[in-house]
Design a protein around this motif. Structure first.
Motif, PDB file in Angstrom:
ATOM      1  N   TYR A  78      46.929  40.962  70.013  1.00 19.34           N
ATOM      2  CA  TYR A  78      47.641  40.976  71.288  1.00 19.34           C
ATOM      3  C   TYR A  78      46.991  39.939  72.217  1.00 19.34           C
ATOM      4  N   PRO A  79      47.765  39.286  73.071  1.00 20.21           N
ATOM      5  CA  PRO A  79      47.195  38.232  73.920  1.00 20.21           C
ATOM      6  C   PRO A  79      46.116  38.736  74.887  1.00 20.21           C
ATOM      7  N   LYS A  80      45.145  37.870  75.135  1.00 24.87           N
ATOM      8  CA  LYS A  80      44.116  38.185  76.128  1.00 24.87           C
ATOM      9  C   LYS A  80      44.716  38.172  77.531  1.00 24.87           C
ATOM     10  N   LYS A  81      45.750  37.345  77.713  1.00 28.20           N
ATOM     11  CA  LYS A  81      46.464  37.269  78.987  1.00 28.20           C
ATOM     12  C   LYS A  81      47.963  37.389  78.708  1.00 28.20           C
ATOM     13  N   PRO A  82      48.432  38.614  78.461  1.00 30.58           N
ATOM     14  CA  PRO A  82      49.853  38.786  78.130  1.00 30.58           C
ATOM     15  C   PRO A  82      50.768  38.547  79.319  1.00 30.58           C
ATOM     16  N   ASP A  84      54.710  39.242  81.062  1.00 27.26           N
ATOM     17  CA  ASP A  84      55.525  40.455  81.220  1.00 27.26           C
ATOM     18  C   ASP A  84      56.309  40.775  79.955  1.00 27.26           C
ATOM     19  N   SER A  85      56.779  39.752  79.270  1.00 23.64           N
ATOM     20  CA  SER A  85      57.525  39.971  78.030  1.00 23.64           C
ATOM     21  C   SER A  85      56.626  40.573  76.950  1.00 23.64           C
ATOM     22  N   ASP A  86      55.388  40.070  76.819  1.00 25.28           N
ATOM     23  CA  ASP A  86      54.435  40.632  75.858  1.00 25.28           C
ATOM     24  C   ASP A  86      54.191  42.110  76.150  1.00 25.28           C
ATOM     25  N   LYS A  87      54.007  42.431  77.417  1.00 28.49           N
ATOM     26  CA  LYS A  87      53.737  43.821  77.811  1.00 28.49           C
ATOM     27  C   LYS A  87      54.912  44.727  77.475  1.00 28.49           C
ATOM     28  N   GLN A  88      56.119  44.253  77.762  1.00 26.64           N
ATOM     29  CA  GLN A  88      57.302  45.061  77.462  1.00 26.64           C
ATOM     30  C   GLN A  88      57.499  45.200  75.956  1.00 26.64           C
ATOM     31  N   ASP A  89      57.267  44.116  75.219  1.00 26.68           N
ATOM     32  CA  ASP A  89      57.428  44.156  73.762  1.00 26.68           C
ATOM     33  C   ASP A  89      56.496  45.178  73.121  1.00 26.68           C
ATOM     34  N   ILE A  90      55.239  45.210  73.539  1.00 25.70           N
ATOM     35  CA  ILE A  90      54.286  46.136  72.905  1.00 25.70           C
ATOM     36  C   ILE A  90      54.616  47.585  73.276  1.00 25.70           C
ATOM     37  N   LYS A  91      55.062  47.801  74.489  1.00 23.72           N
ATOM     38  CA  LYS A  91      55.491  49.155  74.877  1.00 23.72           C
ATOM     39  C   LYS A  91      56.687  49.590  74.039  1.00 23.72           C
ATOM     40  N   THR A  92      57.652  48.696  73.906  1.00 25.14           N
ATOM     41  CA  THR A  92      58.841  48.996  73.097  1.00 25.14           C
ATOM     42  C   THR A  92      58.443  49.268  71.656  1.00 25.14           C
ATOM     43  N   PHE A  93      57.562  48.426  71.105  1.00 29.17           N
ATOM     44  CA  PHE A  93      57.127  48.599  69.728  1.00 29.17           C
ATOM     45  C   PHE A  93      56.540  49.995  69.509  1.00 29.17           C
ATOM     46  N   PHE A  94      55.601  50.415  70.355  1.00 28.05           N
ATOM     47  CA  PHE A  94      54.964  51.719  70.152  1.00 28.05           C
ATOM     48  C   PHE A  94      55.954  52.859  70.332  1.00 28.05           C
ATOM     49  N   ASN A  95      56.871  52.740  71.270  1.00 22.95           N
ATOM     50  CA  ASN A  95      57.870  53.793  71.447  1.00 22.95           C
ATOM     51  C   ASN A  95      58.811  53.887  70.253  1.00 22.95           C
ATOM     52  N   GLN A 124      44.179  42.252  75.721  1.00 22.86           N
ATOM     53  CA  GLN A 124      43.877  42.645  74.350  1.00 22.86           C
ATOM     54  C   GLN A 124      42.781  43.712  74.297  1.00 22.86           C
ATOM     55  N   ASP A 125      41.721  43.531  75.075  1.00 19.65           N
ATOM     56  CA  ASP A 125      40.637  44.520  75.070  1.00 19.65           C
ATOM     57  C   ASP A 125      41.144  45.904  75.463  1.00 19.65           C
ATOM     58  N   GLU A 126      41.945  45.947  76.511  1.00 20.09           N
ATOM     59  CA  GLU A 126      42.461  47.223  77.010  1.00 20.09           C
ATOM     60  C   GLU A 126      43.367  47.900  75.982  1.00 20.09           C
TER      61      GLU A 126
END
Length: 166
Positions: A78-82, A84-95, A124-126
């Protein structure tokens, strides 16, 4: 609905049980199948008649191990500096992952955990720490030891400091 029953077809679900439990619950049918295979000379990859082949469908334990590997690797990349699209994509993926996961009992647990502990997507760390915490809650539920989340990058991204992954 029983956690060992597939939500798709009400049949015994290999992905909802360990191989040992699957064997216990289906012993008569499996013994008959082994006898049939022996009569036909069907062997596994090593030539042992009637033993479990390495190319069988995944059971609950195998599916879990491989799924955790995939999830941790996704978090590690996952990006170190995501954005808004990266953030939404990962949320969607996990859901979506929590909806489609083949073990209905496990999927339900993940959906509950996602509600109680929303995904952390700022970097990414978080994300890796959040996933490690989720994984540890599952490990504790099933009687496995917790993983030291301070070592999550060594385990899933960088390799062990002793160079054993080089």
């Amino acid at each position: 609905m029983s956690p060992r029953v597939s939500h798709l077809d009400n049949e015994q679900c290999r992905q909802c049980t360990s191989f040992a439990d699957y064997m216990k619950e289906n012993k008569k049918r499996l013994v008959e199948e082994q006898d049939r295979r022996k009569g036909q000379g069907v062997c596994d990859a090593e030539g042992a008649v009637g033993s479990r082949r390495p190319d069988c469908p995944l059971d609950k334990d195998e599916l879990g191990q491989k799924s955790w590997g995939l999830l941790h690797t996704i978090a590690a990349k996952y990006p170190k500096k995501p954005n808004d699209s990266d953030k939404q994509d990962i949320k969607t993926f996990f859901n979506v992952f929590a909806k489609l996961y083949p073990c209905s009992h496990c999927a339900e647990g993940l959906r509950e955990d996602l509600k109680e502990h929303p995904i952390r997507t700022n970097n990414q760390d978080e994300l890796s720490q959040w996933l490690c915490e989720i994984h540890n809650r599952v490990n504790l539920k099933i009687g496995k030891p917790a993983f030291d989340c301070s070592k999550v990058h060594e385990r899933w991204r960088d390799g062990w400091k002793d160079g054993s992954c080089d």
